[in-house]
Design a protein around this motif. Structure first.
Motif, PDB file in Angstrom:
ATOM      1  N   GLN A  52     -50.245 -77.381 -17.435  1.00  0.00           N
ATOM      2  CA  GLN A  52     -50.704 -76.661 -18.624  1.00  0.00           C
ATOM      3  C   GLN A  52     -49.735 -76.845 -19.789  1.00  0.00           C
ATOM      4  OE1 GLN A  52     -53.698 -75.855 -18.288  1.00  0.00           O
ATOM      5  NE2 GLN A  52     -53.591 -76.167 -16.081  1.00  0.00           N
ATOM      6  N   LYS A  55     -50.566 -80.146 -21.248  1.00  0.00           N
ATOM      7  CA  LYS A  55     -51.834 -80.091 -21.978  1.00  0.00           C
ATOM      8  C   LYS A  55     -51.636 -79.466 -23.363  1.00  0.00           C
ATOM      9  CE  LYS A  55     -55.605 -78.905 -19.829  1.00  0.00           C
ATOM     10  NZ  LYS A  55     -56.654 -78.114 -19.127  1.00  0.00           N
ATOM     11  N   ALA A  59     -51.888 -81.376 -27.039  1.00  0.00           N
ATOM     12  CA  ALA A  59     -52.811 -80.893 -28.064  1.00  0.00           C
ATOM     13  C   ALA A  59     -52.096 -80.769 -29.401  1.00  0.00           C
ATOM     14  CB  ALA A  59     -53.396 -79.544 -27.647  1.00  0.00           C
ATOM     15  N   GLN A  83     -60.837 -80.416 -30.263  1.00  0.00           N
ATOM     16  CA  GLN A  83     -60.443 -80.693 -28.885  1.00  0.00           C
ATOM     17  C   GLN A  83     -59.074 -80.104 -28.577  1.00  0.00           C
ATOM     18  OE1 GLN A  83     -62.360 -82.297 -26.378  1.00  0.00           O
ATOM     19  NE2 GLN A  83     -60.736 -81.262 -25.227  1.00  0.00           N
ATOM     20  N   ALA A  84     -58.169 -80.182 -29.562  1.00  0.00           N
ATOM     21  CA  ALA A  84     -56.820 -79.639 -29.365  1.00  0.00           C
ATOM     22  C   ALA A  84     -56.865 -78.127 -29.162  1.00  0.00           C
ATOM     23  CB  ALA A  84     -55.940 -79.978 -30.565  1.00  0.00           C
ATOM     24  N   GLN A  86     -59.366 -76.438 -28.054  1.00  0.00           N
ATOM     25  CA  GLN A  86     -59.987 -76.194 -26.752  1.00  0.00           C
ATOM     26  C   GLN A  86     -58.964 -76.363 -25.635  1.00  0.00           C
ATOM     27  OE1 GLN A  86     -63.483 -75.356 -25.941  1.00  0.00           O
ATOM     28  NE2 GLN A  86     -62.185 -74.740 -24.239  1.00  0.00           N
ATOM     29  N   ASP A  87     -58.149 -77.409 -25.731  1.00  0.00           N
ATOM     30  CA  ASP A  87     -57.135 -77.660 -24.706  1.00  0.00           C
ATOM     31  C   ASP A  87     -56.087 -76.550 -24.680  1.00  0.00           C
ATOM     32  OD1 ASP A  87     -58.398 -79.968 -23.964  1.00  0.00           O
ATOM     33  OD2 ASP A  87     -57.052 -81.315 -25.060  1.00  0.00           O
ATOM     34  N   ASP A  90     -57.692 -73.529 -23.095  1.00  0.00           N
ATOM     35  CA  ASP A  90     -57.789 -73.731 -21.646  1.00  0.00           C
ATOM     36  C   ASP A  90     -56.425 -73.624 -20.970  1.00  0.00           C
ATOM     37  OD1 ASP A  90     -60.478 -74.153 -21.967  1.00  0.00           O
ATOM     38  OD2 ASP A  90     -60.366 -76.339 -21.799  1.00  0.00           O
ATOM     39  N   GLY A  91     -55.397 -74.170 -21.644  1.00  0.00           N
ATOM     40  CA  GLY A  91     -54.053 -74.148 -21.074  1.00  0.00           C
ATOM     41  C   GLY A  91     -53.515 -72.747 -20.888  1.00  0.00           C
ATOM     42  N   SER A 126     -55.325 -67.469 -25.649  1.00  0.00           N
ATOM     43  CA  SER A 126     -56.440 -68.340 -25.292  1.00  0.00           C
ATOM     44  C   SER A 126     -57.666 -68.023 -26.142  1.00  0.00           C
ATOM     45  CB  SER A 126     -56.790 -68.168 -23.804  1.00  0.00           C
ATOM     46  OG  SER A 126     -57.942 -68.911 -23.460  1.00  0.00           O
ATOM     47  N   LYS A 133     -61.245 -72.968 -32.638  1.00  0.00           N
ATOM     48  CA  LYS A 133     -62.124 -74.114 -32.332  1.00  0.00           C
ATOM     49  C   LYS A 133     -63.505 -73.892 -32.945  1.00  0.00           C
ATOM     50  CE  LYS A 133     -64.793 -76.166 -28.586  1.00  0.00           C
ATOM     51  NZ  LYS A 133     -65.019 -77.448 -29.253  1.00  0.00           N
TER      52      LYS A 133
END
Length: 218
Positions: A52, A55, A59, A83-84, A86-87, A90-91, A126, A133
């Motif tokens: 993580q 990731k 990002a 995308q960054a 989102q990553d 998620d991380g 998060s 995003k």
């Protein structure tokens, strides 16, 4: 893309501190005799950190790379930033899940409360990145002026993320005390993150956690 270039660079600079938050879950200690149950708990937490951490850093680097490229189109910036974010979302969510599933560190005073504080702050981060995003996805890439204005609004919201990152670091530092720190220090996965962070970006210099890890690495 003259209007969006400086804004995207501002956005990249504002976000750069978020990636170092997980450095708080690292450190070294010379103490021995840590409770085996606590070591097992630390392993569960630390094993989730490297992937993580990588990731989240990747990002940030993606946003920075796009920001430094003056030829990047609005569509490219939107796609990369989306995308960054989102990553990152998620991380931090994965880290929160790992710490949540590990449960409270055994035999630690206020362990459950400290653990929950960390889970709450990471989930909050998060959610904030997920919100960014959505905002980036909604930007009008066909109108440069509108896109630049929208990106400026997104960049302005990163001040909240900075506060949340500091709260997250404080919560992790509060969790990593006494025997918890000893147990984490024995985990190769957390040592790996600590070693990488000590030679990383200058952002870590302002992190409370980084000062302890860089001076004790190795």
């Amino acid at each position: 893309m003259e209007g969006t270039d400086p804004v995207n660079k501002k956005l990249a600079a504002a976000l750069s501190g978020g990636a170092v938050l997980v450095v708080a879950l690292s450190g070294c200690s010379s103490n021995k005799g840590t409770d085996p149950k606590l070591i097992a708990w630390a392993k569960t937490v630390c094993d989730a950190v490297p992937a993580q951490d990588a990731k989240i850093k990747a990002a940030n680097e993606a946003i920075s790379t796009t920001a430094s490229d003056t030829t990047s189109s609005a569509a490219t910036i939107q796609k990369t930033d989306s995308q960054a974010f989102q990553d990152m979302s998620d991380g931090y969510k994965a880290l929160a899940a790992a710490i949540s599933s590990a449960g409270a560190p055994p035999g630690v005073d206020d362990g459950a409360k400290r653990q929950q504080n960390v889970v709450t702050t990471l989930n909050s981060l998060s959610a904030s990145y997920a919100d960014l995003k959505k905002k980036v996805d909604a930007l009008d890439t066909k109108n440069q002026a509108k896109f630049a204005t929208g990106l400026q609004d997104v960049a302005s919201q990163t001040t909240q993320l900075e506060t949340q990152s500091k709260s997250g670091t404080a919560a992790l530092n509060a969790l990593e005390q006494g025997e918890v720190k000893d147990a984490i220090a024995e985990q190769a996965s957390c040592k790996k993150v600590s070693s990488t962070a000590s030679t990383g970006a200058s952002d870590t210099a302002s992190s409370p956690a980084s000062t302890s890890t860089s001076s004790t690495a190795g």
